[in-house]
Design a protein around this motif. Structure first.
Motif, short mmCIF file in Angstrom:
data_model
loop_
_atom_site.label_atom_id
_atom_site.label_comp_id
_atom_site.label_asym_id
_atom_site.label_seq_id
_atom_site.Cartn_x
_atom_site.Cartn_y
_atom_site.Cartn_z
N SER A 191 0.83 -1.21 0.00
CA SER A 191 0.00 0.00 0.00
C SER A 191 0.86 1.26 0.00
N VAL A 192 1.89 1.27 0.85
CA VAL A 192 2.77 2.44 0.92
C VAL A 192 3.56 2.58 -0.38
N ALA A 193 3.98 1.47 -0.95
CA ALA A 193 4.71 1.51 -2.22
C ALA A 193 3.87 2.14 -3.31
N MET A 194 2.58 1.80 -3.33
CA MET A 194 1.69 2.39 -4.34
C MET A 194 1.51 3.89 -4.13
N LEU A 195 1.40 4.32 -2.87
CA LEU A 195 1.29 5.76 -2.61
C LEU A 195 2.55 6.49 -3.07
N MET A 196 3.70 5.87 -2.88
CA MET A 196 4.96 6.46 -3.34
C MET A 196 4.97 6.62 -4.86
N ILE A 197 4.49 5.60 -5.56
CA ILE A 197 4.47 5.66 -7.02
C ILE A 197 3.53 6.75 -7.52
N ILE A 198 2.36 6.82 -6.90
CA ILE A 198 1.38 7.83 -7.34
C ILE A 198 1.88 9.23 -7.03
N SER A 199 2.54 9.40 -5.87
CA SER A 199 3.05 10.74 -5.54
C SER A 199 4.18 11.14 -6.50
N THR A 200 4.95 10.16 -6.97
CA THR A 200 5.96 10.46 -7.99
C THR A 200 5.30 10.87 -9.30
N PHE A 201 4.20 10.18 -9.60
CA PHE A 201 3.41 10.54 -10.78
C PHE A 201 2.90 11.98 -10.65
N ALA A 202 2.62 12.39 -9.41
CA ALA A 202 2.15 13.75 -9.17
C ALA A 202 3.20 14.79 -9.54
N ILE A 203 4.47 14.42 -9.42
CA ILE A 203 5.54 15.35 -9.80
C ILE A 203 5.46 15.65 -11.30
N ASP A 204 5.14 14.63 -12.08
CA ASP A 204 4.91 14.84 -13.51
C ASP A 204 3.75 15.82 -13.73
N PHE A 205 2.72 15.64 -12.92
CA PHE A 205 1.52 16.48 -13.04
C PHE A 205 1.83 17.95 -12.79
N ILE A 206 2.61 18.27 -11.76
CA ILE A 206 2.86 19.68 -11.43
C ILE A 206 3.76 20.36 -12.46
#
Length: 818
Positions: A662-677
């Motif tokens: 679960s934490v690994a997935m949150l890490m991946i999505i938050s990294t994806f968020a860097i692309d978003f910003i």
């Protein structure tokens, strides 16, 4: 009674007595929730401000200006941009209707003005300077002669104005070292004059005073009629009030003067200017005329008073009577005051303190007057409504006017004036923007512009766009966070919401009017979602994908970069996959097996043990999965329904397998968020991290969140962190990068202290602790980008927003949501 103002130039006011005053608006400073030590520092700064003037006069004005709710929301509407303009306009119109029905058309906002009498410095006497003064004298004589006989025009010598302008600039520099000030202009003076002459319902920001002038080489000419135009009203003086007719509106105005101070005013606790902002639900104006009595004159006056009291004491002794207690107390006070003046060399201050209150009827006026009398009585101050002196007290509010009479004067020290809390405020938020609710203590509307912190505005205490929502379950933090994000999107922002609890599934249905602008990606363990969160699939840049793959696999396997045997083996396998065709995390296992060493085989087995566990299929692909998570909508919600987040107090070693995934997935999505910003820098973007503590607790999550926050500022993006305690926000480096702060109810004393410390408030202050503990649902301690702190009540207004953002289970319907 003659109009005292002779001429106005920028912030300079010349009166008929030949005096010149420079007026400034004192930008209100935050005073809520300050510790006694912090209040004492403010007191000392103001005491020094008063003390720096050894001679002359000072005029303090607290003015209850009005702000039109509709005009404010209209200016807010002008801020809206993007494709949702029509929906935003509908919401803003609805807010205007609801608010005007509830609180009326206008809201009171207090402004603070301070005027200093300017004294020209002594200069070396030369033949040239003497001739210049004689010339100015002749010009003044001819100007006065012209005024007397032409009547309609006022002539002002440009050289004299220039001399006073230089003195005013020097004064502004001195005052500006302690307080933020703004020089007044003709519009400010026009509003002030028209306000005290009966104007109501006029928005301060929209007021314009037309004062044409004709300037030539030596002087400037203005029409007297233009100067007195703001005072045009019919004033009828009654015994204890004035009836003022301004246009078609009648108002009844009375003035109350300070007559006696009957007890000690203990500081903190005597900040009258501050407390009356929340005490009264009607506008109150206050004027404090201060005449400075130099130290030498003050000592003479005190010693003469001492002689009088001693004579009374001796007379009582000679006539075999006891000295009254009043005389004895007065002697002690005079002795103490004499010693203080002799030691500090401070001046004394002769003050006239007048309060103005108005009503639409005589009954309303009487009720309001009684409330003011009761309030001041509780502060050990006696007020009176003088008989037949209303017009004279009315004139004391006019800039550069003189004191009307000596019947109601007090001699005080600079400590008394500094303790009144002039300029202290409970203001919150901006002058316009997103309406989010109201200040619980003052009832004033609160507006927020979530994207302006990075603009480097003068007076702000932060340039960070990120925000934190703190508080225990059930206080309203998720509901309020949803409301602010939603309105920011309506105003033109784009949002990416990471929703690990899948609480926003209903948004597309409940907000059906903008269904096409909401993209909900529901990541379940179904086969069709396999590999969607694989770093090589979700990110477009191979280098970023490789870095994320390393972080993900080292976290899952527990391999540290300091492990000299296992880390290089894993790192090499990941690099080979990155350089190969159609990379995916499953291929890392193949690369490790190809290495065929005991270490590589051990790592491969470890990684493979995750691949078929529960919803881990989301993380692992063979490189053929298609990138289907796109951020092309205004609101993008990524939900992973099967996440099992670890408790906040668990260490990483205690995580069970499903918690690690679960934490690994949150890490991946938050990294994806860097692309978003990093997309479209011209558009404000929000990355909303619900349950932020879950990945702030692990080292990889800390690194990613800090990167999001740091890069967000330059990329016009804010990270909104929703978590339970301020300590979840790690170190001071992260906390210093958070602009707006929202803290909801908490009952744990440790959490309360951490939160108060995060806000920069005194964590040991029991009053602050109790206030945070006793917040109602939907209320929070709010700190804006100006450093102002107050209690904000979030106001959703629309029923459809309440249903959409309410996160409570159906059985536990309690107001506010989480």
């Amino acid at each position: 009674m003659k109009f005292p103002i002779k001429y106005i130039e920028n912030n300079l006011v010349f009166n008929k007595d030949g005096e010149c005053f420079a007026y400034y608006e004192l930008v209100p400073y935050n005073y809520s929730f300050l510790s006694p030590e912090q209040k004492q520092q403010v007191h000392e700064n103001f005491r020094q401000l008063i003390s720096q003037n050894r001679d002359g006069k000072i005029h303090l004005l607290q003015l209850a200006t009005e702000a039109s709710v509709r005009d404010t929301l209209q200016r807010s509407k002008d801020l809206v941009k993007g494709s949702l303009k029509e929906i935003a306009a509908t919401h803003i119109d609805g807010q205007a209707e609801a608010l005007t029905e509830t609180i009326g058309d206008n809201q009171v906002d207090y402004r603070f003005y301070i005027g200093f009498k300017l004294l020209l410095n002594d200069k070396e006497v030369t033949a040239k300077s003497i001739w210049k003064d004689i010339s100015l004298g002749f010009q003044d004589f001819f100007n006065e002669f012209n005024e007397k006989f032409t009547g309609d025009f006022m002539h002002m010598n440009n050289a004299e104005v220039e001399r006073f302008t230089k003195v005013a600039q020097f004064l502004a520099d001195k005052v500006g070292r302690r307080f933020k000030i703004r020089p007044l202009n003709k519009n400010d003076f026009g509003y002030l004059l028209e306000h005290i002459h009966g104007m109501s319902g006029q928005d301060y920001e929209d007021y314009h005073f037309h004062l044409p002038r004709q300037e030539n080489e030596h002087d400037t000419v203005i029409k007297k009629y233009d100067l007195i135009k703001p005072t045009r009203s019919l004033i009828e003086q009654k015994q204890r009030y004035l009836k003022i007719t301004h246009g078609l509106t009648d108002s009844y105005v009375t003035y109350l003067a300070l007559s006696d101070i009957v007890g000690e005013l203990d500081f903190p606790g005597s900040e009258i200017f501050y407390f009356q902002q929340q005490q009264f639900n009607f506008p109150v104006d206050t004027s404090l005329n201060v005449e400075i009595v130099t130290n030498k004159k003050a000592l003479t006056k005190v010693r003469n008073k001492k002689k009088e009291l001693k004579d009374l004491d001796n007379h009582a002794y000679e006539s075999n009577n006891e000295t009254t207690r009043g005389v004895a107390d007065a002697l002690d006070s005079v002795d103490e005051l004499e010693a203080t003046l002799d030691q500090t060399k401070d001046a004394m201050y002769k003050i006239s303190y007048v309060i103005r209150v108005s009503g639409r009827s005589l009954d309303e006026l009487k009720k309001r007057s009684d409330q003011i009398l009761d309030f001041y009585d509780s502060m050990n101050i006696k007020l009176v409504r003088p008989f037949g002196d209303m017009l004279g007290l009315h004139s004391e509010f006019i800039p550069a006017s003189k004191r009307y009479m000596n019947d109601y004067i007090q001699y005080v020290t600079n400590d008394f004036i500094a303790s009144l809390g002039f300029g202290a405020t409970q203001a919150l938020g901006e002058k316009e923007g997103i309406y989010v609710g109201y200040n619980v203590d003052t009832g004033r509307n609160v507006y927020i512009k979530p994207d302006i912190a990075a603009q480097g505005l003068k007076g702000t205490v932060t340039n960070a766009l990120s925000a934190a929502f703190l508080g225990s379950l059930g206080g309203g933090k998720s509901f309020s966070n949803n409301l602010l994000v939603y309105y920011a999107v309506l105003y033109g922002a784009q949002a990416l919401i990471l929703d690990p609890k899948s609480e926003r599934t209903n948004w597309a249905k409940d907000l059906d009017f903008m269904q096409d602008d909401i993209n909900i990606v529901n990541l379940t363990s179904e086969e069709l979602n396999r590999g969607l969160l694989d770093p090589y699939i979700i990110l477009s840049n191979p280098k970023d994908s490789e870095s994320l793959a390393v972080d993900t696999l080292t976290f899952l396997t527990g391999i540290s970069s300091r492990d000299a045997e296992r880390f290089p083996t894993l790192r090499k396998a990941i690099r080979n996959v990155t350089q190969g065709p159609q990379p995916g995390l499953l291929k890392v296992i193949d690369e490790l097996r190809r290495e065929n060493t005991p270490i590589s085989m051990n790592i491969a087995d470890h990684i493979e043990s995750f691949t078929d566990y529960d919803f881990a299929a989301l993380l692992f692909s063979d490189g053929t999965a298609r990138r289907s998570i796109a951020l092309d909508r205004k609101i993008n919600i990524i939900q992973i329904a099967d996440l099992v987040l670890p408790d906040a107090d668990k260490t990483q070693d205690e995580y069970i397998t499903v918690e690690m995934l679960s934490v690994a997935m949150l890490m991946i999505i938050s990294t994806f968020a860097i692309d978003f910003i990093h997309s479209d820098r011209s558009m404000f973007k929000i990355v909303d991290l619900d349950e932020a503590w879950a990945f702030l607790n692990v080292s990889q999550g800390k690194t990613l969140s800090m990167k999001l926050i740091r890069e967000g500022r330059s990329m016009n993006a804010g990270v909104y962190l929703v978590t339970q305690n301020a300590n979840d926000l790690l170190d001071e480096k992260m906390k210093n990068n958070i602009g707006m702060k929202f803290a909801f109810r908490s009952t744990d004393i440790t959490e309360i202290k951490n939160t108060l410390q995060f806000f920069g408030l005194d964590a040991e202050d029991e009053g602050n602790q109790q206030r945070l503990r006793s917040l109602d649902n939907g209320e929070c301690l709010f700190q804006d980008i100006w450093g102002h702190v107050g209690v904000l009540h979030f106001d959703y207004i629309f029923e459809h927003l309440y249903h959409a953002f309410d996160t409570r289970p159906p059985q536990a319907q309690v107001s506010g949501g989480d």
